[in-house]
Design an enzyme around this catalytic site. Structure first.
Site, short mmCIF file in Angstrom:
data_model
loop_
_atom_site.label_atom_id
_atom_site.label_comp_id
_atom_site.label_asym_id
_atom_site.label_seq_id
_atom_site.Cartn_x
_atom_site.Cartn_y
_atom_site.Cartn_z
N GLU A 143 74.70 17.79 44.30
CA GLU A 143 74.29 18.04 42.91
C GLU A 143 75.46 17.72 41.99
O GLU A 143 76.62 17.92 42.36
CB GLU A 143 73.98 19.52 42.74
CG GLU A 143 72.53 19.89 42.62
CD GLU A 143 71.86 19.47 41.32
OE1 GLU A 143 72.24 18.43 40.75
OE2 GLU A 143 70.94 20.16 40.89
N ASP A 144 75.17 17.27 40.79
CA ASP A 144 76.25 17.10 39.82
C ASP A 144 76.64 18.43 39.20
O ASP A 144 77.81 18.76 39.09
CB ASP A 144 75.86 16.07 38.74
CG ASP A 144 74.52 16.38 38.10
OD1 ASP A 144 73.74 17.15 38.69
OD2 ASP A 144 74.24 15.85 37.02
N ASP A 176 73.42 24.82 36.95
CA ASP A 176 73.38 25.50 35.65
C ASP A 176 72.59 26.81 35.86
O ASP A 176 73.16 27.80 36.32
CB ASP A 176 72.68 24.52 34.69
CG ASP A 176 72.78 24.91 33.24
OD1 ASP A 176 73.02 26.09 32.95
OD2 ASP A 176 72.59 24.05 32.37
N ARG A 228 76.34 8.75 30.86
CA ARG A 228 76.48 8.94 32.31
C ARG A 228 77.62 8.10 32.87
O ARG A 228 78.15 8.38 33.93
CB ARG A 228 75.18 8.54 33.03
CG ARG A 228 73.99 9.44 32.76
CD ARG A 228 72.87 9.10 33.74
NE ARG A 228 71.58 9.63 33.34
CZ ARG A 228 71.09 10.82 33.69
NH1 ARG A 228 71.82 11.63 34.42
NH2 ARG A 228 69.90 11.22 33.30
#
Ligand code: PRP
Length: 181
Positions: free
Chosen positions: A101-102, A105, A167
């Site tokens: 995952e980046d 949150d 990005r």
């Protein structure tokens, strides 16, 4: 297209990211040593830069696969649903899986993906997130490895977007709006 004017302040440099990716990849190589069954799964689209750098530092035979999930809120944020947009191309039953995952949150995306993939019977399933925003967590989830814990700021770059832009920045930056809403 973004609606408001903004500038981007560097928060984590490309150099700091590269150093951390190298460290994390060493730990992952150690953890999965001996396996020839490792499938590294990137969550589209945000993880595409991170996974590209990470797999090149992992000293094991790996397969790479992707899935895309999208989470959206309804009236009750905490009942956020996660939909699968694109499934894996390959099977993971009996395989070792590393989900990439980046950013974590609220945690709904990762929580849902872990649940869904566990049901397919992998031999082992671990997770890695480049960024973690613990202040925003709503679903109970913690990645096995985290690159950096960050405060509750709006971040872009290194795969992460603002309205599909930014990005391609090589660093993680903080968005600062220069115009009122
Ligand atoms: C972002 C990010 C994570 C997820 C984290 O994806 O890439 O996958 O949200 O949020 P959560 O912990 O609150 O669930 P997004 O849906 O914006 O898609 P993208 O990866 O294509 O940018």
């Amino acid at each position: 297209m973004p609606q408001r004017a903004y500038v981007i302040d560097e928060m984590i440099s490309a150099k700091a990211i590269a150093a951390r990716v190298e460290e994390l990849a060493k730990e992952i190589t150690q953890t999965f040593r001996g396996t020839d069954q490792l499938v590294v799964v990137g969550l589209l689209r945000g993880s595409f830069v991170f996974i590209a750098d990470l797999v090149r530092e992992i000293d094991l035979p790996v397969e790479v696969d992707f899935l895309e999930a999208s989470s959206y809120g309804d009236a009750m944020e905490s009942s956020r649903e996660v939909r699968l947009i694109k499934d894996l191309s390959g099977e993971i039953q009996g395989r070792d899986v590393l989900v990439v995952e980046d950013i974590v949150d609220t945690g709904f995306t990762l929580h849902h993906v872990i649940h869904m993939l566990r049901a397919r019977g992998p031999r082992r399933l671990e997770t890695i997130a480049l960024l973690d925003k613990p202040a925003r967590r709503e679903a109970e989830v913690k990645a096995t490895w985290t690159g950096f814990e960050i405060p509750d700021e709006f971040v872009v770059g290194y795969g992460i977007d603002y309205a599909q832009r930014n990005r391609n920045l090589p660093f993680i930056g903080k968005v600062r709006f220069t115009e009122a809403e």
